[in-house]
Enzyme design. Structure first.
Site, PDB file in Angstrom:
ATOM      1  N   TYR A  10       0.852  -1.180   0.000  1.00  0.00           N
ATOM      2  CA  TYR A  10       0.000   0.000   0.000  1.00  0.00           C
ATOM      3  C   TYR A  10       0.889   1.232   0.000  1.00  0.00           C
ATOM      4  O   TYR A  10       1.780   1.356   0.840  1.00  0.00           O
ATOM      5  CB  TYR A  10      -0.869  -0.025   1.259  1.00  0.00           C
ATOM      6  CG  TYR A  10      -1.864   1.084   1.354  1.00  0.00           C
ATOM      7  CD1 TYR A  10      -3.043   1.038   0.638  1.00  0.00           C
ATOM      8  CD2 TYR A  10      -1.616   2.178   2.170  1.00  0.00           C
ATOM      9  CE1 TYR A  10      -3.970   2.065   0.733  1.00  0.00           C
ATOM     10  CE2 TYR A  10      -2.537   3.204   2.269  1.00  0.00           C
ATOM     11  CZ  TYR A  10      -3.711   3.142   1.551  1.00  0.00           C
ATOM     12  OH  TYR A  10      -4.613   4.150   1.651  1.00  0.00           O
ATOM     13  N   GLU A  11       0.682   2.120  -0.940  1.00  0.00           N
ATOM     14  CA  GLU A  11       1.473   3.343  -1.006  1.00  0.00           C
ATOM     15  C   GLU A  11       0.562   4.542  -1.219  1.00  0.00           C
ATOM     16  O   GLU A  11      -0.396   4.466  -1.978  1.00  0.00           O
ATOM     17  CB  GLU A  11       2.464   3.305  -2.178  1.00  0.00           C
ATOM     18  CG  GLU A  11       3.596   2.353  -2.011  1.00  0.00           C
ATOM     19  CD  GLU A  11       4.594   2.407  -3.164  1.00  0.00           C
ATOM     20  OE1 GLU A  11       4.469   3.288  -4.041  1.00  0.00           O
ATOM     21  OE2 GLU A  11       5.487   1.568  -3.184  1.00  0.00           O
ATOM     22  N   ILE A  12       0.897   5.617  -0.545  1.00  0.00           N
ATOM     23  CA  ILE A  12       0.288   6.913  -0.814  1.00  0.00           C
ATOM     24  C   ILE A  12       1.432   7.779  -1.303  1.00  0.00           C
ATOM     25  O   ILE A  12       2.449   7.904  -0.619  1.00  0.00           O
ATOM     26  CB  ILE A  12      -0.355   7.522   0.444  1.00  0.00           C
ATOM     27  CG1 ILE A  12      -1.485   6.624   0.933  1.00  0.00           C
ATOM     28  CG2 ILE A  12      -0.844   8.934   0.152  1.00  0.00           C
ATOM     29  CD1 ILE A  12      -2.092   7.046   2.247  1.00  0.00           C
ATOM     30  N   HIS A  37      11.570   1.933  -5.739  1.00  0.00           N
ATOM     31  CA  HIS A  37      10.915   3.139  -5.225  1.00  0.00           C
ATOM     32  C   HIS A  37      11.681   3.723  -4.044  1.00  0.00           C
ATOM     33  O   HIS A  37      11.847   4.946  -3.948  1.00  0.00           O
ATOM     34  CB  HIS A  37       9.487   2.830  -4.772  1.00  0.00           C
ATOM     35  CG  HIS A  37       8.519   2.655  -5.883  1.00  0.00           C
ATOM     36  ND1 HIS A  37       7.203   2.333  -5.657  1.00  0.00           N
ATOM     37  CD2 HIS A  37       8.651   2.748  -7.225  1.00  0.00           C
ATOM     38  CE1 HIS A  37       6.570   2.240  -6.814  1.00  0.00           C
ATOM     39  NE2 HIS A  37       7.432   2.484  -7.780  1.00  0.00           N
TER      40      HIS A  37
END
Length: 93
Positions: free
Chosen positions: A45-47, A82
């Site tokens: 999960y990334e924001i 990332h």
């Protein structure tokens, strides 16, 4: 990920304009960048601020890594790619 860090080092050498001053290299390396300590954020999960991922530094970095074939041959994942990008191309603050 046997060759990922070597390619990152080469990218930094060829593209110093993309490496942010005050970056978080110490998160990635315990010896000033000679070796990668394999620290990375691992999450499903990334924001994220998409401006960063679509920006010139990350685009050049990703294109460079893609040309090496490591995503296919070594199965480089999004977590280290990332994390390295965020640590090098964004200011530590």
């Amino acid at each position: 990920m046997p060759t990922l860090w070597g390619h990152v080092q080469q990218f930094m050498k060829e593209n110093p304009q993309h490496v942010a001053e005050g970056n978080a290299m110490n998160f990635l390396s315990d010896n000033g960048g000679s070796n990668y300590n394999r620290c990375h954020f691992w999450s499903n999960y990334e924001i994220a601020d998409m401006d960063f991922w679509r920006g010139p530094a990350y685009t050049a970095y990703f294109d460079y890594l893609e040309r090496t074939g490591g995503f296919y041959y070594e199965r480089w994942g999004d977590a280290p790619v990332h994390s390295i990008a965020a640590a090098l191309f964004a200011k530590k603050e």
